[in-house]
Design an enzyme around this catalytic site. Structure first.
Site, mmCIF file in Angstrom:
data_model
loop_
_atom_site.group_PDB
_atom_site.id
_atom_site.type_symbol
_atom_site.label_atom_id
_atom_site.label_comp_id
_atom_site.label_asym_id
_atom_site.label_seq_id
_atom_site.Cartn_x
_atom_site.Cartn_y
_atom_site.Cartn_z
ATOM 1 N N SER A 53 0.798 -1.231 0.000
ATOM 2 C CA SER A 53 0.000 0.000 0.000
ATOM 3 C C SER A 53 0.828 1.278 0.000
ATOM 4 O O SER A 53 0.330 2.332 -0.355
ATOM 5 C CB SER A 53 -0.951 0.021 1.204
ATOM 6 O OG SER A 53 -0.234 0.171 2.413
ATOM 7 N N LYS A 122 0.655 4.712 6.877
ATOM 8 C CA LYS A 122 0.095 5.538 5.810
ATOM 9 C C LYS A 122 0.718 6.931 5.840
ATOM 10 O O LYS A 122 1.407 7.301 6.794
ATOM 11 C CB LYS A 122 -1.434 5.678 5.941
ATOM 12 C CG LYS A 122 -2.212 4.374 5.958
ATOM 13 C CD LYS A 122 -2.173 3.640 4.637
ATOM 14 C CE LYS A 122 -2.966 2.342 4.704
ATOM 15 N NZ LYS A 122 -2.769 1.499 3.500
#
Length: 239
Positions: A53, A122
């Site tokens: 990701s 993230k």
């Protein structure tokens, strides 16, 4: 001194030297373990990257070091790569066995990367009070109406939009809006708006900010926010 006495004295000296060396070595190891434990507890912690990701900033199985003074003493900024506890429903169960024995001990004192399945990595796009939206006519993200130039993101070939879905949210105070750099392969804030936290990450759940990619060595690099990406966003927020 007789020859026998000299031989015995020599053996005693050698034995004492070996024992002294082992004693000093044990002290050094204990000090190293203690320092590592203190660093892990208060300052720095190691994590590994389990998914794609955050490609290509972070690849699968990369190791990163995280500054745990963020956000307790140092505020979170837009563009920071942060590690946070799963707010609930973000992560799918992984089929990996939890660490045991010596591996678990090394993780507990900070000498090995944390491999538990409860943390997310993230990039921060919006902080409390920001209006984050996508996409404008050119397919860009906007924060407080300012379009972002994001050199770190990965998109499928032929795709121009910074997000596959449209959204327009205002980040609550004390929370963050986060997204993965691999925009079409990241289950981030966009895809967790149906969860209790509505996709926002409470700052209280942030473990810290990733500041260095330390393994593998051939990918060693300092991590941070690209210059210019969020220029003008604060001024737009004040207006």
């Amino acid at each position: 001194m007789s020859e026998a006495e000299a031989t015995a004295s020599s053996r005693h000296t050698r034995r004492g030297g070996v024992i002294g060396f082992l004693r000093d070595l044990l002290v050094i190891i204990l000090i190293a373990v203690l320092l590592s434990f203190l660093l892990r507890t208060f300052f720095v912690r190691s994590f590994f990257i389990p998914s794609e990701s955050m490609q290509h900033t972070l690849e699968i199985d990369d190791r990163i070091l995280v500054n745990q003074l963020v956000p307790e003493l140092v505020p979170v900024h837009r563009g920071d790569i942060v590690v946070f506890k799963d707010p609930g429903g973000w992560l799918l169960p992984r089929g990996t066995e939890p660490p045991r024995g010596f591996a678990k001990f090394l993780q507990s004192i900070g000498l090995a990367a944390d491999t538990s399945n409860e943390y997310v990595v993230k990039r921060v796009i919006g902080v409390g009070g920001d209006r984050v939206a996508c996409c404008d006519a050119q397919g860009r993200m906007t924060v407080n109406g300012v379009p972002l130039t994001e050199p770190y993101i990965v998109k499928p070939e032929g795709e121009e939009r910074a997000s596959a879905i449209d959204f327009d949210v205002t980040v609550p105070e004390g929370s963050l809006w986060v997204m993965g750099d691999n925009r079409y392969q990241s289950k981030d804030s966009r895809y967790n708006q149906d969860q209790p936290g509505r996709g926002f990450v409470p700052e209280d759940e942030v473990v810290g900010r990733a500041f260095v990619l330390n393994w593998p060595l051939d990918r060693f690099t300092w991590l941070g926010s690209p210059k210019g990406t969020f220029t003008g966003v604060d001024a737009a927020k004040e207006n």
